[in-house]
Design a protein around this motif. Structure first.
Motif, PDB file in Angstrom:
ATOM      1  N   ILE A  12       4.121  12.896   7.485  1.00 56.93           N
ATOM      2  CA  ILE A  12       4.633  12.969   8.850  1.00 56.93           C
ATOM      3  C   ILE A  12       4.024  14.194   9.521  1.00 56.93           C
ATOM      4  O   ILE A  12       4.095  15.292   8.987  1.00 56.93           O
ATOM      5  CB  ILE A  12       6.178  13.086   8.862  1.00 56.93           C
ATOM      6  CG1 ILE A  12       6.820  11.980   8.033  1.00 56.93           C
ATOM      7  CG2 ILE A  12       6.719  13.128  10.274  1.00 56.93           C
ATOM      8  CD1 ILE A  12       6.681  10.600   8.598  1.00 56.93           C
ATOM      9  N   GLN A  13       3.448  14.019  10.689  1.00 56.17           N
ATOM     10  CA  GLN A  13       2.787  15.119  11.392  1.00 56.17           C
ATOM     11  C   GLN A  13       3.619  15.712  12.525  1.00 56.17           C
ATOM     12  O   GLN A  13       3.316  16.760  13.027  1.00 56.17           O
ATOM     13  CB  GLN A  13       1.441  14.644  11.954  1.00 56.17           C
ATOM     14  CG  GLN A  13       0.462  14.194  10.899  1.00 56.17           C
ATOM     15  CD  GLN A  13       0.072  15.316   9.959  1.00 56.17           C
ATOM     16  OE1 GLN A  13      -0.051  16.467  10.346  1.00 56.17           O
ATOM     17  NE2 GLN A  13      -0.112  14.985   8.691  1.00 56.17           N
ATOM     18  N   GLY A  14       4.633  15.030  12.949  1.00 58.32           N
ATOM     19  CA  GLY A  14       5.426  15.514  14.078  1.00 58.32           C
ATOM     20  C   GLY A  14       6.843  15.002  13.960  1.00 58.32           C
ATOM     21  O   GLY A  14       7.294  14.651  12.873  1.00 58.32           O
ATOM     22  N   PRO A  15       7.542  14.931  15.080  1.00 57.58           N
ATOM     23  CA  PRO A  15       8.916  14.409  15.037  1.00 57.58           C
ATOM     24  C   PRO A  15       8.940  12.978  14.500  1.00 57.58           C
ATOM     25  O   PRO A  15       7.998  12.209  14.691  1.00 57.58           O
ATOM     26  CB  PRO A  15       9.356  14.440  16.506  1.00 57.58           C
ATOM     27  CG  PRO A  15       8.432  15.403  17.174  1.00 57.58           C
ATOM     28  CD  PRO A  15       7.140  15.356  16.407  1.00 57.58           C
ATOM     29  N   GLN A  20       9.232   3.503  14.423  1.00 62.80           N
ATOM     30  CA  GLN A  20       8.335   3.243  13.288  1.00 62.80           C
ATOM     31  C   GLN A  20       9.150   2.963  12.028  1.00 62.80           C
ATOM     32  O   GLN A  20       8.796   2.080  11.246  1.00 62.80           O
ATOM     33  CB  GLN A  20       7.391   4.422  13.050  1.00 62.80           C
ATOM     34  CG  GLN A  20       6.259   4.514  14.044  1.00 62.80           C
ATOM     35  CD  GLN A  20       5.293   3.358  13.870  1.00 62.80           C
ATOM     36  OE1 GLN A  20       5.574   2.226  14.266  1.00 62.80           O
ATOM     37  NE2 GLN A  20       4.153   3.630  13.273  1.00 62.80           N
ATOM     38  N   ILE A  21      10.214   3.726  11.836  1.00 64.03           N
ATOM     39  CA  ILE A  21      11.075   3.504  10.665  1.00 64.03           C
ATOM     40  C   ILE A  21      11.670   2.106  10.736  1.00 64.03           C
ATOM     41  O   ILE A  21      11.700   1.382   9.739  1.00 64.03           O
ATOM     42  CB  ILE A  21      12.172   4.590  10.580  1.00 64.03           C
ATOM     43  CG1 ILE A  21      11.533   5.947  10.279  1.00 64.03           C
ATOM     44  CG2 ILE A  21      13.213   4.228   9.520  1.00 64.03           C
ATOM     45  CD1 ILE A  21      12.490   7.115  10.343  1.00 64.03           C
ATOM     46  N   GLN A  22      12.141   1.712  11.899  1.00 62.14           N
ATOM     47  CA  GLN A  22      12.742   0.392  12.061  1.00 62.14           C
ATOM     48  C   GLN A  22      11.714  -0.724  11.821  1.00 62.14           C
ATOM     49  O   GLN A  22      12.020  -1.729  11.177  1.00 62.14           O
ATOM     50  CB  GLN A  22      13.368   0.236  13.452  1.00 62.14           C
ATOM     51  CG  GLN A  22      14.186  -1.039  13.602  1.00 62.14           C
ATOM     52  CD  GLN A  22      15.324  -1.123  12.592  1.00 62.14           C
ATOM     53  OE1 GLN A  22      16.112  -0.197  12.452  1.00 62.14           O
ATOM     54  NE2 GLN A  22      15.390  -2.234  11.858  1.00 62.14           N
ATOM     55  N   LYS A  23      10.492  -0.532  12.303  1.00 60.98           N
ATOM     56  CA  LYS A  23       9.436  -1.530  12.082  1.00 60.98           C
ATOM     57  C   LYS A  23       9.170  -1.714  10.583  1.00 60.98           C
ATOM     58  O   LYS A  23       9.007  -2.825  10.097  1.00 60.98           O
ATOM     59  CB  LYS A  23       8.138  -1.122  12.779  1.00 60.98           C
ATOM     60  CG  LYS A  23       8.133  -1.378  14.263  1.00 60.98           C
ATOM     61  CD  LYS A  23       6.777  -0.972  14.845  1.00 60.98           C
ATOM     62  CE  LYS A  23       6.765  -1.093  16.346  1.00 60.98           C
ATOM     63  NZ  LYS A  23       5.498  -0.644  16.932  1.00 60.98           N
ATOM     64  N   SER A  27       9.916  -5.031   8.122  1.00 63.14           N
ATOM     65  CA  SER A  27       8.882  -5.706   7.334  1.00 63.14           C
ATOM     66  C   SER A  27       9.157  -5.626   5.825  1.00 63.14           C
ATOM     67  O   SER A  27       8.266  -5.889   5.019  1.00 63.14           O
ATOM     68  CB  SER A  27       7.497  -5.141   7.672  1.00 63.14           C
ATOM     69  OG  SER A  27       7.397  -3.794   7.277  1.00 63.14           O
ATOM     70  N   GLY A  28      10.387  -5.244   5.449  1.00 65.00           N
ATOM     71  CA  GLY A  28      10.779  -5.288   4.040  1.00 65.00           C
ATOM     72  C   GLY A  28      10.769  -3.961   3.305  1.00 65.00           C
ATOM     73  O   GLY A  28      11.151  -3.889   2.146  1.00 65.00           O
ATOM     74  N   TRP A  29      10.311  -2.910   3.952  1.00 65.16           N
ATOM     75  CA  TRP A  29      10.293  -1.591   3.313  1.00 65.16           C
ATOM     76  C   TRP A  29      11.680  -0.972   3.402  1.00 65.16           C
ATOM     77  O   TRP A  29      12.428  -1.213   4.346  1.00 65.16           O
ATOM     78  CB  TRP A  29       9.294  -0.664   4.002  1.00 65.16           C
ATOM     79  CG  TRP A  29       7.863  -1.043   3.791  1.00 65.16           C
ATOM     80  CD1 TRP A  29       7.110  -1.860   4.576  1.00 65.16           C
ATOM     81  CD2 TRP A  29       7.034  -0.622   2.718  1.00 65.16           C
ATOM     82  NE1 TRP A  29       5.848  -1.981   4.069  1.00 65.16           N
ATOM     83  CE2 TRP A  29       5.764  -1.228   2.919  1.00 65.16           C
ATOM     84  CE3 TRP A  29       7.220   0.190   1.615  1.00 65.16           C
ATOM     85  CZ2 TRP A  29       4.709  -1.033   2.052  1.00 65.16           C
ATOM     86  CZ3 TRP A  29       6.152   0.390   0.748  1.00 65.16           C
ATOM     87  CH2 TRP A  29       4.921  -0.217   0.963  1.00 65.16           C
ATOM     88  N   ARG A  30      12.018  -0.156   2.413  1.00 68.42           N
ATOM     89  CA  ARG A  30      13.247   0.635   2.486  1.00 68.42           C
ATOM     90  C   ARG A  30      12.908   2.075   2.132  1.00 68.42           C
ATOM     91  O   ARG A  30      12.090   2.330   1.255  1.00 68.42           O
ATOM     92  CB  ARG A  30      14.337   0.075   1.595  1.00 68.42           C
ATOM     93  CG  ARG A  30      14.112   0.200   0.126  1.00 68.42           C
ATOM     94  CD  ARG A  30      15.297  -0.384  -0.673  1.00 68.42           C
ATOM     95  NE  ARG A  30      15.113  -0.155  -2.071  1.00 68.42           N
ATOM     96  CZ  ARG A  30      14.374  -0.892  -2.870  1.00 68.42           C
ATOM     97  NH1 ARG A  30      13.753  -1.947  -2.397  1.00 68.42           N
ATOM     98  NH2 ARG A  30      14.247  -0.586  -4.146  1.00 68.42           N
TER      99      ARG A  30
END
Length: 143
Positions: A12-15, A20-23, A27-30
């Motif tokens: 992570i480079q910034g806030p 992005q987390i929701q996307k 798509s199946g990631w947790r």
């Protein structure tokens, strides 16, 4: 069809962008971990975790034995002396309900990673009355 777990580390480079987390979640990631870092003065004391088998006494800030971890170390030492393979030691630790400090089940690799700690504690373990009793029981069982 069998499944496997796929992992990906993302710097992570910034806030943090919650969209992005929701996307990713959609798509199946947790999310399974969050790692934090910050800069501190070079002279600031380094916080180290107590070695396995010990814990920090909050009231006195001194190290004391962690009974559960100590028993796991005794079992590891006992099985290592009996030349048990790492996978057998891991299975026995798990069967008896011992877990790594992170709460994970023991694996042959996590047992192997404890060898430096066992070498460090060897003289202390071998000097305990508990170890002497274990050795006597083992010798009498072999008679």
């Amino acid at each position: 069809m069998s499944k496997r777990t796929e992992r990906e580390r993302q710097a992570i480079q910034g806030p943090v962008d919650t969209t992005q987390i929701q996307k990713r979640a959609d798509s199946g990631w947790r999310m399974v971990a969050v790692e934090w870092e910050r800069e501190v003065d070079a002279e600031a004391p380094v916080r180290e975790e107590p070695p396995f088998g010990m814990r920090l006494e909050p009231e006195t800030a001194s190290l004391e034995l962690n009974p559960n971890e100590w028993q796991a170390l005794i079992l590891m030492m006992d099985m290592t002396v009996q030349e048990g393979p790492y996978w057998t030691i891991a299975e026995e630790l798990n069967r008896r309900g011992y877990r790594t400090r992170n709460g994970d089940p023991w694996t042959p690799i996590s047992v192997f990673q404890m060898l430096p700690r066992l070498i460090e504690l060897g003289p202390r373990i071998f000097a305990t009355d508990e170890w002497k009793k274990r050795r006597q029981q083992l010798h009498h069982a072999g008679d």
